[in-house]
Design a protein around this motif. Structure first.
Motif, short mmCIF file in Angstrom:
data_model
loop_
_atom_site.label_atom_id
_atom_site.label_comp_id
_atom_site.label_asym_id
_atom_site.label_seq_id
_atom_site.Cartn_x
_atom_site.Cartn_y
_atom_site.Cartn_z
N GLY A 136 -24.28 -61.38 -21.20
CA GLY A 136 -25.55 -60.89 -21.73
C GLY A 136 -26.50 -60.44 -20.65
N VAL A 137 -26.54 -61.16 -19.56
CA VAL A 137 -27.40 -60.77 -18.44
C VAL A 137 -26.95 -59.42 -17.87
N VAL A 138 -25.63 -59.25 -17.73
CA VAL A 138 -25.10 -57.99 -17.22
C VAL A 138 -25.44 -56.85 -18.18
N LEU A 139 -25.29 -57.09 -19.48
CA LEU A 139 -25.62 -56.05 -20.46
C LEU A 139 -27.11 -55.71 -20.43
N MET A 140 -27.96 -56.71 -20.23
CA MET A 140 -29.39 -56.43 -20.13
C MET A 140 -29.70 -55.56 -18.90
N CYS A 141 -29.02 -55.82 -17.80
CA CYS A 141 -29.23 -55.00 -16.59
C CYS A 141 -28.78 -53.56 -16.83
N VAL A 142 -27.62 -53.40 -17.44
CA VAL A 142 -27.12 -52.06 -17.72
C VAL A 142 -28.05 -51.34 -18.69
N GLY A 143 -28.52 -52.05 -19.73
CA GLY A 143 -29.45 -51.46 -20.68
C GLY A 143 -30.76 -51.06 -20.04
N GLY A 144 -31.24 -51.88 -19.11
CA GLY A 144 -32.46 -51.54 -18.40
C GLY A 144 -32.31 -50.29 -17.55
N VAL A 145 -31.16 -50.14 -16.90
CA VAL A 145 -30.91 -48.95 -16.10
C VAL A 145 -30.84 -47.72 -17.00
N LEU A 146 -30.16 -47.84 -18.15
CA LEU A 146 -30.10 -46.72 -19.09
C LEU A 146 -31.48 -46.35 -19.61
N LEU A 147 -32.29 -47.35 -19.93
CA LEU A 147 -33.65 -47.07 -20.39
C LEU A 147 -34.47 -46.36 -19.30
N ALA A 148 -34.37 -46.84 -18.08
CA ALA A 148 -35.11 -46.22 -16.99
C ALA A 148 -34.65 -44.78 -16.75
N THR A 149 -33.34 -44.56 -16.84
CA THR A 149 -32.81 -43.21 -16.67
C THR A 149 -33.30 -42.30 -17.78
N GLY A 150 -33.29 -42.80 -19.01
CA GLY A 150 -33.77 -41.99 -20.14
C GLY A 150 -35.24 -41.67 -20.02
N LEU A 151 -36.04 -42.64 -19.59
CA LEU A 151 -37.47 -42.39 -19.41
C LEU A 151 -37.71 -41.36 -18.31
N TYR A 152 -36.96 -41.48 -17.22
CA TYR A 152 -37.09 -40.51 -16.13
C TYR A 152 -36.73 -39.11 -16.61
N GLN A 153 -35.65 -39.01 -17.37
CA GLN A 153 -35.23 -37.70 -17.87
C GLN A 153 -36.24 -37.15 -18.86
N ARG A 154 -36.84 -38.01 -19.67
CA ARG A 154 -37.82 -37.56 -20.65
C ARG A 154 -39.08 -37.06 -19.96
N VAL A 155 -39.54 -37.78 -18.92
CA VAL A 155 -40.75 -37.39 -18.21
C VAL A 155 -40.50 -36.12 -17.40
N ARG A 156 -39.36 -36.05 -16.78
CA ARG A 156 -39.03 -34.91 -15.93
C ARG A 156 -38.77 -33.66 -16.75
N GLY A 157 -38.24 -33.84 -17.94
CA GLY A 157 -38.00 -32.70 -18.82
C GLY A 157 -36.88 -31.83 -18.32
N GLY A 158 -36.93 -30.57 -18.65
CA GLY A 158 -35.88 -29.64 -18.25
C GLY A 158 -36.31 -28.74 -17.13
N ARG A 159 -37.00 -29.25 -16.16
CA ARG A 159 -37.57 -28.41 -15.11
C ARG A 159 -36.53 -27.85 -14.15
N VAL A 160 -35.40 -28.54 -14.01
CA VAL A 160 -34.38 -28.06 -13.08
C VAL A 160 -33.21 -27.53 -13.89
N ARG A 161 -32.86 -26.26 -13.65
CA ARG A 161 -31.74 -25.64 -14.35
C ARG A 161 -30.72 -25.18 -13.34
N ARG A 162 -29.48 -25.22 -13.74
CA ARG A 162 -28.42 -24.67 -12.90
C ARG A 162 -28.11 -23.26 -13.39
N VAL A 163 -27.99 -22.36 -12.47
CA VAL A 163 -27.63 -20.98 -12.81
C VAL A 163 -26.25 -20.70 -12.24
N ARG A 164 -25.74 -19.53 -12.52
CA ARG A 164 -24.40 -19.18 -12.04
C ARG A 164 -24.30 -19.36 -10.54
#
Length: 75
Positions: free
Chosen positions: A39-67
């Motif tokens: 359970g502790v390991v799952l909480m750590c993984v869930g926290g990392v996923l939440l932090a990653t999602g928040l970072y992606q949400r705040v950052r938005g789609g500002r960086v795009r890859r082109v050809r």
């Protein structure tokens, strides 16, 4: 569903599952690993996923890859 929303929802579910395991399975004995430690390991993984999602949400789609693999900044 975009990547940020998926990470936020997966992180919340994983964190909640880990919290339930940690709180309610402290006295359950399993042969390989205790469920409370899992359970502790799952909480750590869930926290990392939440932090990653928040970072992606705040950052938005500002960086795009082109050809050609170049990074293009801006709208």
């Amino acid at each position: 569903m975009n990547k940020a929303s998926r990470n936020l929802s997966e992180g919340a579910v994983t964190l909640a599952t880990g919290l339930v395991l940690w709180l309610f399975t402290g006295d359950v004995d399993t042969p390989v690993v205790t469920l409370a430690k899992a359970g502790v390991v799952l909480m750590c993984v869930g926290g990392v996923l939440l932090a990653t999602g928040l970072y992606q949400r705040v950052r938005g789609g500002r960086v795009r890859r082109v050809r050609g693999g170049r990074v293009r900044r801006g709208a």
